[in-house]
Design a protein around this motif. Structure first.
Motif, PDB file in Angstrom:
ATOM      1  N   ALA A   1      64.611 135.262  21.459  1.00 10.61           N
ATOM      2  CA  ALA A   1      64.089 136.660  21.621  1.00 10.61           C
ATOM      3  C   ALA A   1      64.654 136.808  23.239  1.00 10.61           C
ATOM      4  O   ALA A   1      64.402 136.264  24.146  1.00 10.61           O
ATOM      5  CB  ALA A   1      62.406 136.753  21.776  1.00 10.61           C
ATOM      6  N   ARG A   2      65.211 138.192  23.461  1.00 14.90           N
ATOM      7  CA  ARG A   2      65.784 138.450  24.513  1.00 14.90           C
ATOM      8  C   ARG A   2      64.978 139.846  25.022  1.00 14.90           C
ATOM      9  O   ARG A   2      65.101 140.651  24.356  1.00 14.90           O
ATOM     10  CB  ARG A   2      67.100 138.805  24.480  1.00 14.90           C
ATOM     11  CG  ARG A   2      68.159 137.505  24.081  1.00 14.90           C
ATOM     12  CD  ARG A   2      69.619 138.056  24.250  1.00 14.90           C
ATOM     13  NE  ARG A   2      70.356 136.696  24.163  1.00 14.90           N
ATOM     14  CZ  ARG A   2      70.621 136.044  23.138  1.00 14.90           C
ATOM     15  NH1 ARG A   2      70.211 136.445  21.836  1.00 14.90           N
ATOM     16  NH2 ARG A   2      71.362 134.926  23.228  1.00 14.90           N
ATOM     17  N   ALA A   3      64.427 139.892  26.186  1.00 17.23           N
ATOM     18  CA  ALA A   3      63.897 141.039  26.897  1.00 17.23           C
ATOM     19  C   ALA A   3      64.748 141.297  28.032  1.00 17.23           C
ATOM     20  O   ALA A   3      65.195 140.323  28.835  1.00 17.23           O
ATOM     21  CB  ALA A   3      62.423 140.605  27.333  1.00 17.23           C
ATOM     22  N   VAL A   4      64.702 142.563  28.323  1.00 14.60           N
ATOM     23  CA  VAL A   4      65.636 143.089  29.449  1.00 14.60           C
ATOM     24  C   VAL A   4      64.474 144.004  30.243  1.00 14.60           C
ATOM     25  O   VAL A   4      63.733 144.679  29.574  1.00 14.60           O
ATOM     26  CB  VAL A   4      66.855 143.989  29.022  1.00 14.60           C
ATOM     27  CG1 VAL A   4      67.244 144.772  30.433  1.00 14.60           C
ATOM     28  CG2 VAL A   4      67.739 143.073  28.571  1.00 14.60           C
ATOM     29  N   VAL A   5      64.390 143.639  31.443  1.00 17.00           N
ATOM     30  CA  VAL A   5      63.303 144.501  32.326  1.00 17.00           C
ATOM     31  C   VAL A   5      64.288 144.831  33.383  1.00 17.00           C
ATOM     32  O   VAL A   5      65.347 144.571  33.781  1.00 17.00           O
ATOM     33  CB  VAL A   5      62.303 143.311  33.047  1.00 17.00           C
ATOM     34  CG1 VAL A   5      61.172 142.793  31.869  1.00 17.00           C
ATOM     35  CG2 VAL A   5      62.888 142.287  33.719  1.00 17.00           C
TER      36      VAL A   5
ATOM     37  N   HIS B   1      65.211 142.025  21.880  1.00 16.48           N
ATOM     38  CA  HIS B   1      66.242 141.673  20.808  1.00 16.48           C
ATOM     39  C   HIS B   1      65.712 140.734  19.974  1.00 16.48           C
ATOM     40  O   HIS B   1      65.180 139.786  21.065  1.00 16.48           O
ATOM     41  CB  HIS B   1      67.623 141.749  21.379  1.00 16.48           C
ATOM     42  CG  HIS B   1      68.298 142.772  21.951  1.00 16.48           C
ATOM     43  ND1 HIS B   1      68.633 143.890  21.446  1.00 16.48           N
ATOM     44  CD2 HIS B   1      68.045 143.331  23.342  1.00 16.48           C
ATOM     45  CE1 HIS B   1      69.339 144.698  22.336  1.00 16.48           C
ATOM     46  NE2 HIS B   1      69.014 144.537  23.476  1.00 16.48           N
ATOM     47  N   TYR B   2      65.692 140.735  18.876  1.00 22.85           N
ATOM     48  CA  TYR B   2      65.125 139.326  18.038  1.00 22.85           C
ATOM     49  C   TYR B   2      66.468 138.718  17.240  1.00 22.85           C
ATOM     50  O   TYR B   2      66.866 139.539  16.260  1.00 22.85           O
ATOM     51  CB  TYR B   2      64.130 139.386  17.293  1.00 22.85           C
ATOM     52  CG  TYR B   2      62.756 140.052  18.168  1.00 22.85           C
ATOM     53  CD1 TYR B   2      61.918 139.004  18.504  1.00 22.85           C
ATOM     54  CD2 TYR B   2      62.556 141.286  18.161  1.00 22.85           C
ATOM     55  CE1 TYR B   2      60.784 139.195  19.282  1.00 22.85           C
ATOM     56  CE2 TYR B   2      61.182 141.565  18.937  1.00 22.85           C
ATOM     57  CZ  TYR B   2      60.602 140.435  19.537  1.00 22.85           C
ATOM     58  OH  TYR B   2      59.394 140.943  20.240  1.00 22.85           O
ATOM     59  N   GLU B   3      66.925 137.429  17.423  1.00 18.02           N
ATOM     60  CA  GLU B   3      67.744 137.025  16.662  1.00 18.02           C
ATOM     61  C   GLU B   3      67.190 135.837  15.744  1.00 18.02           C
ATOM     62  O   GLU B   3      66.950 134.770  16.282  1.00 18.02           O
ATOM     63  CB  GLU B   3      69.089 136.537  17.333  1.00 18.02           C
ATOM     64  CG  GLU B   3      70.192 135.765  16.613  1.00 18.02           C
ATOM     65  CD  GLU B   3      71.177 135.212  17.817  1.00 18.02           C
ATOM     66  OE1 GLU B   3      71.618 134.020  17.280  1.00 18.02           O
ATOM     67  OE2 GLU B   3      71.368 135.777  18.841  1.00 18.02           O
TER      68      GLU B   3
END
Length: 167
Positions: free
Chosen positions: A153-157, A100-102
């Motif tokens: 920027a949010r990354a989910v692993v 996700h990008y904010e």
């Protein structure tokens, strides 16, 4: 406890923007044509939305960056020399699940971004074919040279308990 790590400085240059846009196959002239971009709503050349993924190229310690003389995971179907990852049948696997990008404002040539990484949420779930799933959120805050927060920027692993079984 949130741990913040100052990571890398990412220069946003017109040539980087052009090469990144070409690499992702996006022909939008807002990424390279200054006269066109000047007539747009944003008024100048800007970087594509996923541009900060290139920050890894400026981080000498990034896990996916090859290091001379060391085994490397690579980007192919199977590992290219790394032996520290579970082999088939020996535990689960990890994968990138979401991004996700904010944006607080567009990234423009001349910006010099500083990335600050921090831990986000963690949670679990039960998968049908891979057992327990452990989700982990990684957050990167990007600040301009003026200290302005310009992007989160949010990354989910996700890590699986065991390899996915074939149905």
């Amino acid at each position: 406890m949130e741990v913040e790590v100052v990571s890398v400085r990412l220069p946003v240059e017109a040539s980087h923007i052009l090469m990144f846009a070409r690499a992702i196959g996006d022909p939008n002239p807002i990424y390279y044509d200054a006269p066109y971009a000047a007539t747009s709503e944003v008024g100048s050349i800007i970087a594509p939305p996923t541009f900060t993924a290139a920050a890894a190229h400026f981080d000498p310690d990034h896990a996916m960056r090859p290091k001379i003389g060391e085994p490397w995971l690579g980007s192919g179907r199977s590992p290219t020399g790394r032996v520290d990852r579970p082999q088939r049948g020996e535990g689960g696997t990890g994968l990138h699940a979401e991004q996700h990008y904010e944006y607080h404002r567009p990234l423009r040539p001349g910006d010099v971004l500083t990335e600050r990484k921090r831990e986000g949420r963690t949670w679990g779930s039960e998968g049908r074919r891979a057992g327990k799933l452990a989700f982990h959120e990684l957050i990167s805050d990007f600040y301009s040279q003026d200290g302005e927060l310009v992007l989160v920027a949010r990354a989910v692993v996700v890590r699986t308990e065991r390899p996915v079984t074939q149905d």
